[in-house]
Every structure is written in structure tokens, then in C-alpha cells.
Motif scaffolding. Structure first.
Motif, PDB file in Angstrom:
ATOM      1  N   ALA A 189     -26.471  25.725  -9.533  1.00 60.43           N
ATOM      2  CA  ALA A 189     -27.443  26.072  -8.482  1.00 60.43           C
ATOM      3  C   ALA A 189     -27.972  27.497  -8.620  1.00 60.43           C
ATOM      4  CB  ALA A 189     -26.790  25.889  -7.115  1.00 60.43           C
ATOM      5  N   GLY A 190     -27.359  28.301  -9.500  1.00 58.65           N
ATOM      6  CA  GLY A 190     -27.805  29.692  -9.653  1.00 58.65           C
ATOM      7  C   GLY A 190     -27.518  30.535  -8.425  1.00 58.65           C
ATOM      8  N   VAL A 191     -26.359  30.297  -7.814  1.00 59.39           N
ATOM      9  CA  VAL A 191     -25.982  31.091  -6.637  1.00 59.39           C
ATOM     10  C   VAL A 191     -24.794  31.972  -7.014  1.00 59.39           C
ATOM     11  CG1 VAL A 191     -25.118  31.002  -4.271  1.00 59.39           C
ATOM     12  CG2 VAL A 191     -26.838  29.349  -5.034  1.00 59.39           C
TER      13      VAL A 191
ATOM     14  N   ARG B 132     -25.790  40.818 -17.191  1.00 54.75           N
ATOM     15  CA  ARG B 132     -24.927  40.542 -18.345  1.00 54.75           C
ATOM     16  C   ARG B 132     -24.218  39.192 -18.168  1.00 54.75           C
ATOM     17  NH1 ARG B 132     -22.203  45.388 -18.232  1.00 54.75           N
ATOM     18  NH2 ARG B 132     -24.085  46.452 -18.879  1.00 54.75           N
ATOM     19  N   LEU B 133     -23.873  38.875 -16.924  1.00 60.73           N
ATOM     20  CA  LEU B 133     -23.173  37.606 -16.671  1.00 60.73           C
ATOM     21  C   LEU B 133     -24.137  36.420 -16.647  1.00 60.73           C
ATOM     22  CD1 LEU B 133     -20.523  36.115 -15.561  1.00 60.73           C
ATOM     23  CD2 LEU B 133     -21.516  36.479 -13.287  1.00 60.73           C
ATOM     24  N   VAL B 134     -25.295  36.597 -15.976  1.00 60.50           N
ATOM     25  CA  VAL B 134     -26.080  35.393 -15.663  1.00 60.50           C
ATOM     26  C   VAL B 134     -27.141  35.048 -16.713  1.00 60.50           C
ATOM     27  CG1 VAL B 134     -25.681  35.762 -13.193  1.00 60.50           C
ATOM     28  CG2 VAL B 134     -27.852  36.521 -14.183  1.00 60.50           C
TER      29      VAL B 134
ATOM     30  N   VAL C 236     -31.502  37.132  -0.637  1.00 58.27           N
ATOM     31  CA  VAL C 236     -30.106  37.272  -0.192  1.00 58.27           C
ATOM     32  C   VAL C 236     -29.821  36.103   0.741  1.00 58.27           C
ATOM     33  CG1 VAL C 236     -28.488  38.709   1.111  1.00 58.27           C
ATOM     34  CG2 VAL C 236     -30.194  39.787  -0.404  1.00 58.27           C
ATOM     35  N   ARG C 237     -28.872  35.249   0.356  1.00 55.30           N
ATOM     36  CA  ARG C 237     -28.555  34.072   1.181  1.00 55.30           C
ATOM     37  C   ARG C 237     -27.672  34.453   2.357  1.00 55.30           C
ATOM     38  NH1 ARG C 237     -28.471  28.817  -1.548  1.00 55.30           N
ATOM     39  NH2 ARG C 237     -26.471  28.531  -0.504  1.00 55.30           N
ATOM     40  N   GLN C 238     -26.744  35.382   2.104  1.00 57.23           N
ATOM     41  CA  GLN C 238     -25.925  35.915   3.191  1.00 57.23           C
ATOM     42  C   GLN C 238     -25.250  37.196   2.728  1.00 57.23           C
ATOM     43  OE1 GLN C 238     -22.599  33.419   4.278  1.00 57.23           O
ATOM     44  NE2 GLN C 238     -22.540  32.403   2.298  1.00 57.23           N
ATOM     45  N   LEU C 239     -24.796  37.973   3.688  1.00 55.91           N
ATOM     46  CA  LEU C 239     -24.066  39.199   3.357  1.00 55.91           C
ATOM     47  C   LEU C 239     -23.053  39.456   4.459  1.00 55.91           C
ATOM     48  CD1 LEU C 239     -25.175  41.670   5.410  1.00 55.91           C
ATOM     49  CD2 LEU C 239     -27.151  41.489   3.909  1.00 55.91           C
ATOM     50  N   GLU C 240     -22.028  40.245   4.102  1.00 53.60           N
ATOM     51  CA  GLU C 240     -21.078  40.659   5.138  1.00 53.60           C
ATOM     52  C   GLU C 240     -21.312  42.122   5.456  1.00 53.60           C
ATOM     53  OE1 GLU C 240     -16.468  39.896   5.785  1.00 53.60           O
ATOM     54  OE2 GLU C 240     -16.773  41.721   4.607  1.00 53.60           O
ATOM     55  N   LEU C 241     -21.408  42.421   6.765  1.00 49.68           N
ATOM     56  CA  LEU C 241     -21.606  43.792   7.230  1.00 49.68           C
ATOM     57  C   LEU C 241     -20.334  44.248   7.924  1.00 49.68           C
ATOM     58  CD1 LEU C 241     -23.608  46.165   7.745  1.00 49.68           C
ATOM     59  CD2 LEU C 241     -24.147  45.067   9.928  1.00 49.68           C
ATOM     60  N   LEU C 242     -19.756  45.346   7.411  1.00 54.10           N
ATOM     61  CA  LEU C 242     -18.548  45.922   8.021  1.00 54.10           C
ATOM     62  C   LEU C 242     -18.969  47.086   8.902  1.00 54.10           C
ATOM     63  CD1 LEU C 242     -15.442  46.385   8.228  1.00 54.10           C
ATOM     64  CD2 LEU C 242     -15.630  47.746   6.117  1.00 54.10           C
ATOM     65  N   ARG C 243     -18.638  46.992  10.193  1.00 53.89           N
ATOM     66  CA  ARG C 243     -19.000  48.064  11.128  1.00 53.89           C
ATOM     67  C   ARG C 243     -17.800  49.006  11.320  1.00 53.89           C
ATOM     68  NH1 ARG C 243     -23.986  48.678  13.410  1.00 53.89           N
ATOM     69  NH2 ARG C 243     -23.113  48.881  15.509  1.00 53.89           N
ATOM     70  N   SER C 244     -18.062  50.199  11.829  1.00 54.32           N
ATOM     71  CA  SER C 244     -16.984  51.182  11.948  1.00 54.32           C
ATOM     72  C   SER C 244     -15.929  50.773  12.985  1.00 54.32           C
ATOM     73  CB  SER C 244     -17.555  52.552  12.305  1.00 54.32           C
ATOM     74  OG  SER C 244     -18.205  52.481  13.554  1.00 54.32           O
ATOM     75  N   ASP C 245     -16.263  49.851  13.902  1.00 55.18           N
ATOM     76  CA  ASP C 245     -15.242  49.405  14.862  1.00 55.18           C
ATOM     77  C   ASP C 245     -14.402  48.265  14.292  1.00 55.18           C
ATOM     78  OD1 ASP C 245     -16.919  47.238  14.864  1.00 55.18           O
ATOM     79  OD2 ASP C 245     -17.465  47.342  16.976  1.00 55.18           O
ATOM     80  N   GLY C 246     -14.600  47.973  13.027  1.00 54.42           N
ATOM     81  CA  GLY C 246     -13.791  46.947  12.362  1.00 54.42           C
ATOM     82  C   GLY C 246     -14.435  45.564  12.391  1.00 54.42           C
TER      83      GLY C 246
ATOM     84  N   TRP D 288     -20.077  42.478   0.681  1.00 59.55           N
ATOM     85  CA  TRP D 288     -20.410  41.504  -0.367  1.00 59.55           C
ATOM     86  C   TRP D 288     -21.693  40.782   0.016  1.00 59.55           C
ATOM     87  CZ3 TRP D 288     -20.848  36.432   1.135  1.00 59.55           C
ATOM     88  CH2 TRP D 288     -20.171  36.034   2.307  1.00 59.55           C
ATOM     89  N   ALA D 289     -22.297  40.143  -0.953  1.00 56.48           N
ATOM     90  CA  ALA D 289     -23.536  39.399  -0.677  1.00 56.48           C
ATOM     91  C   ALA D 289     -23.616  38.195  -1.597  1.00 56.48           C
ATOM     92  CB  ALA D 289     -24.747  40.296  -0.893  1.00 56.48           C
ATOM     93  N   GLU D 290     -24.367  37.204  -1.130  1.00 54.67           N
ATOM     94  CA  GLU D 290     -24.612  36.003  -1.946  1.00 54.67           C
ATOM     95  C   GLU D 290     -26.100  35.956  -2.263  1.00 54.67           C
ATOM     96  OE1 GLU D 290     -22.670  31.882  -1.199  1.00 54.67           O
ATOM     97  OE2 GLU D 290     -24.706  31.765  -0.386  1.00 54.67           O
ATOM     98  N   LEU D 291     -26.416  35.821  -3.542  1.00 54.74           N
ATOM     99  CA  LEU D 291     -27.810  35.896  -3.991  1.00 54.74           C
ATOM    100  C   LEU D 291     -28.248  34.582  -4.627  1.00 54.74           C
ATOM    101  CD1 LEU D 291     -27.480  39.298  -5.958  1.00 54.74           C
ATOM    102  CD2 LEU D 291     -28.104  38.983  -3.542  1.00 54.74           C
ATOM    103  N   GLN D 292     -29.509  34.250  -4.399  1.00 50.53           N
ATOM    104  CA  GLN D 292     -30.100  33.091  -5.104  1.00 50.53           C
ATOM    105  C   GLN D 292     -30.794  33.617  -6.361  1.00 50.53           C
ATOM    106  OE1 GLN D 292     -30.180  29.527  -4.386  1.00 50.53           O
ATOM    107  NE2 GLN D 292     -30.766  29.739  -6.557  1.00 50.53           N
TER     108      GLN D 292
END
Ligand code: FAD
Length: 438
Positions: free
Chosen positions: A74-76, A90-92, A133-143, A172-176
Motif C-alpha cells: 500500500a506504500g504506507v 533509501r528504504l522506499v 500525513v495519514r496520522q501523527l502523534e502529538l506529545l504535549r507537555s502535560d503528558g 511519530w507519523a504515518e505517511l502515504q
């Protein structure tokens, strides 16, 4: 935690920062004293102060450098935010995939590419990086950890894409990705004599080619104003994606004691570059590295500008005033005699950008480097600002270290709405400069 002198790519601003690090995507935000602020830091390829936090701390993310998953059907691709675009390619590429949008250097991190919602030579077809960007995780300072995507926590997604690192740290992020059949591109290079020709050629080229970009000789005057080379390309349809990929590099090993960029070297370079192509049109086949990242062949080329460093001025002006404004900008630059090696002109298409503060919008973008010559360059920038602002345009924060706050605020209509999403622990030199001062 350590204190280190950090500079951005233009080397104009150098300052000690307290440096924290994220070493794993499950690490928590550093504990800061109440008076301190922090800014995520990728690979420092931003030119001015948008990746710096002078008087505060930086949160290094390059150590978040692991791939998480790669679906070859799927190229994800999912990876940590400190992975470089170079590592992804280099990987893809050998697996027949390519990043959907790449900037002019592959030495930027995924987190940095998201936080500036970077654009490439295919903006007219693919829009910006954030669109893929299909999704990403955002870390906030309050945890808190927020999963953000075009369908989940959508307001946080819109604030974080192009959010200049101010909403927290992307872990982290997920890319198409997009499929390719070869690591090569079929390239057509067309010489044009002036700006009128550029605009005609560009409209034609955008129908035929996925990638278009022009190099302009910004020292050309009169009838030669805006002369240059238009480069257009498509991914080659044939050839194994696993063809060996050459990776030769030169390096400027240490900062030069003075700038090697002066009026004479500029005129010689620009004239030779313009005439290097004999015919008006030339067809070639190029590996993706030399087409997309020609400057990456000289590592640390920013050192050529000497200890005073350099600025990049990148503006965008809306389509309906693009011709007049670009002409005026080039005339002003040519008569200042302060031009640069790199004057890049590109038409942005109509595809909307996903971020509240994304820079790309329909129009024309011009980008030029200027050696830091103090007050002379500052005066020139003020004249250029007047033209850009008069045309309803703005400047690109990733390249900026000096734009007046008013120019930022008028060009980024959603900046106050965006402020509601800033993490209370995050700040940057850029943000304080453009929002706290007139
Ligand atoms: C030679 C060259 C060519 C370029 N060409 C282009 C181009 O064609 N198009 C274009 O759009 N840009 C271009 N750029 C600019 C470059 O793509 C951006 O400045 C990019 O954001 C730099 O990424 P970085 O990893 O070095 O991040 P940095 O410069 O270190 O940081 C950039 C921003 O990202 C934030 N950030 C970094 N990591 C994270 C994270 N994990 N979470 C949250 N925020 C984070 C920082 O706080 C900062 O605001 C070019 C730069 C160079 C040097």
C-alpha cells in the motif's frame, strides 16, 4: 540536559540553548522550570529563528530515528519524527515508492517537514507534505498524547501541520507514499529570456509535468530581467527502481573566514549557469538526488557564506498580482547589486494546505539567498517587504529571521486562532518576534 551553542542553517543567529532530548517515542516531555520554555528541534535546516528558542530550551528529536512499519503493497510508512527524508528514500525507493512531496534538501526530519508543512516542485499537483500525513502523534507537555489525522482531532492536526513546533512534539507519523517505476526522472530544461516567457512556459509545463521549478538570474536587467532556466520532470516510466543510486558528496569542511559569495562570483556563476545549456530545450535523464537535491551534493554549503552567515528571502504573492510583483521584486534586487546564486521561482497551485499556518497558497513563490551584509541587506529587505505586502503576499517562516511582525500577522490570517493550540511550555524566538513586537 546540556547547554550548547546552536545555530540555524543561515548561521546569522547563534546562541546557547539548554538542550533536552527525546530518545524514544514513549519518553515523556522534559520537566522544565516554570519560567522556561522549550521548542522541538529537528535537523536545523530552517534558515532563521523559527527553529531556535534563544533564552530557552530546545528538545532534540533527531534521536527518534526508528522506522515503525512499512506496508510495501500500500506504500504506507510509519516512522518516528526524527527520521530524515534521506533515510526514508533509501528504504522506499528500491521498493518502488517515493515521498509524495520533498523539499530542496533531503536532510530534514519528518517532524520538521510536518511543522513547516513543506512544499516541493510538485505543489501544483500534490500540494504540501501535510496532505500526505495519514496520522501523527502529538506529545504535549502535560503528558497527553493526541492521535491527530484528517479525521481525528482534526483541529489539532490543522494546528500541528505547519505549526512551527509550537503545539508540542510530534513523536511519530504515518505517511502515504507514491509509486515509482525508476529512481530516475525524465527532465526537460528550457531556457527563457524574461518573465513573460516564464509565465507562459510554466502554465504549459504544469499540464505536462509533475515537477516544475525555475532558476532565475537575478542580476539580469532590462530585456534580460527574469531570464533563467525552467526545469520540468516526471518520474521515468521504465527502469528498475532498484537501479544502483550514486551518492557522491563534496563538503565545505569548516566555516570560511570570509564570505566566498561576492558581486563578482555571483555575476560569473549566474552568467555561466544561464549559458550552460546550448540549445533552448534539453532532455536528460537524472537520478532523483541530482534533480531534487542538487545542493545536498555539497555538504555544509552554508559555510561558503563565512562567519556572518546569510539570509534567505522567500515570499509568495497571489496569482493575480504575480507578474507585476515578481517584476518589481527582481528589478529592486537587480538594482541593489546584492543578488544571489540561488533565485528560485515556482508557481504554487490551487490545492489548499491543511495547516492553519501553512505558507503555500495559490500564487508565485520567489526564494533568494543574500550574504549578511548588515544594514544594506536590511534596507533591501524593507523594500521587498513593501512590494510583497502591497501585493497581499507574505514570507515563509522556515526561511525567515527578520520579517516584521505586521507582515507575518497580515499574511497568516489564522494566527490568533492558532495561538489557542500552543503548548504552554513551548515557544520560539520567531513566534515571540512576530507576535510580541510591532
Ligand atoms: C537547502 C535547503 C532547501 C530547502 N528547500 C525547501 C523547499 O523546497 N521547500 C520547503 O518547504 N522548505 C525547504 N527548506 C526548508 C526546510 O525544509 C524546513 O525548514 C524544514 O522544516 C527543516 O526541517 P528540520 O528537520 O531541519 O527541522 P528544524 O529546522 O530543526 O525545525 C523546523 C521546525 O520544525 C519543528 N520541529 C522539528 N521537529 C519537530 C517535532 N518532532 N515535533 C514538532 N515540531 C518539530 C521545529 O520546532 C521548527 O519549528 C529547505 C532548506 C534547505 C537548507
Amino acid at each position: 540536559m546540556a547547554s550548547r551553542v546552536i545555530s540555524s542553517w543561515g548561521n546569522v543567529i547563534r546562541a546557547a540553548h539548554v538542550v533536552y532530548g527525546l530518545h524514544s517515542r514513549s519518553d515523556s516531555f522534559p520537566a522544565l522550570s516554570a519560567a522556561s520554555t522549550v521548542l522541538p528541534f529537528g535537523n536545523g535546516r530552517s534558515y532563521g529563528d523559527s527553529c531556535l528558542n534563544v533564552g530557552g530550551a530546545l528538545l532534540q528529536t533527531r534521536t527518534l530515528d526508528r522506522f515503525i512499519s512499512f506496508d510495501r503493497e500500500a506504500g504506507v510508512l510509519a516512522c518516528e519524527a526524527g527520521v530524515l527524508l534521506a533515510d526514508i528514500l533509501r528504504l522506499v525507493v528500491p521498493a518502488g515508492w517515493f515521498l509524495p512531496v520533498v523539499p530542496g534538501t533531503c536532510y530534514v526530519t519528518v517532524g520538521g517537514a510536518i511543522a513547516n508543512d513543506v512544499h516541493g516542485k510538485n505543489h501544483h499537483q500534490a500540494g504540501t507534505f501535510g496532505r500526505h500525513v495519514r496520522q501523527l502523534e502529538l506529545l504535549r507537555s502535560d503528558g497527553t498524547r493526541l492521535l491527530c489525522s484528517p479525521t481525528q482531532n482534526t483541529d489539532w492536526f490543522a494546528a500541528t501541520v505547519g505549526g512551527l513546533g509550537l503545539t508540542g512534539a510530534v513523536t511519530w507519523a504515518e505517511l502515504q507514499l507514491r509509486p515509482i517505476r525508476s529512481p530516475r526522472l525524465d527532465v526537460e530544461s528550457i531556457r527563457f529570456a524574461n518573465l513573460d516567457e516564464f509565465f507562459t512556459l510554466c502554465a504549459e509545463a504544469e499540464r505536462k509535468y509533475e515537477y516544475t521549478v525555475a532558476w532565475i538570474d537575478c542580476l539580469g536587467r532590462g530585456k534580460q530581467l527574469g531570464r533563467g532556466l525552467l526545469q520540468c520532470a516526471n518520474h521515468a516510466r521504465e527502469g528498475a527502481a532498484s537501479d544502483p543510486v550514486p551518492d557522491r558528496k563534496l563538503s565545505v569542511p569548516f566555516p570560511l573566514p570570509m564570505s566566498a559569495v561576492n558581486a563578482l562570483s555571483l555575476r560569473v556563476f549566474n552568467t555561466v549557469h544561464y549559458h550552460r545549456q546550448r540549445g533552448r530545450r534539453r532532455l536528460t535523464s537524472e537520478y532523483f538526488q541530482s534533480f531534487f537535491f542538487p545542493l545536498d551534493r555539497i555538504l555544509h554549503w552554508n559555510r561558503l557564506y563565512g562567519p556572518a552567515g546569510f539570509y534567505q528571502y522567500q515570499c509568495v504573492v497571489p496569482t493575480h498580482l504575480a507578474r507585476e510583483a515578481t517584476t518589481e521584486l527582481l528589478q529592486t534586487i537587480a538594482s541593489s547589486g546584492l543578488g544571489s546564486f540561488l533565485a528560485v521561482l515556482k508557481c504554487f497551485g490551487n490545492i489548499g494546505s491543511p495547516g492553519m499556518l501553512s505558507f503555500p497558497r495559490a500564487g508565485v513563490t520567489l526564494a533568494l539567498d543574500f550574504p549578511n551584509r548588515g544594514a544594506r541587506v536590511a534596507r533591501l529587505f524593507e523594500s521587498l517587504d513593501r512590494i510583497v505586502s502591497g501585493a497581499g503576499g507574505t514570507l515563509y517562516p522556515a526561511k525567515d529571521g527578520r520579517m516584521p511582525g505586521a507582515l507575518f500577522r497580515s499574511g497568516y490570517a489564522r494566527w490568533q486562532e492558532f495561538s489557542n493550540y500552543i503548548d504552554p511550555a513551548c515557544s520560539s524566538s520567531f513566534w515571540r518576534r512576530v507576535t510580541e513586537h510591532e
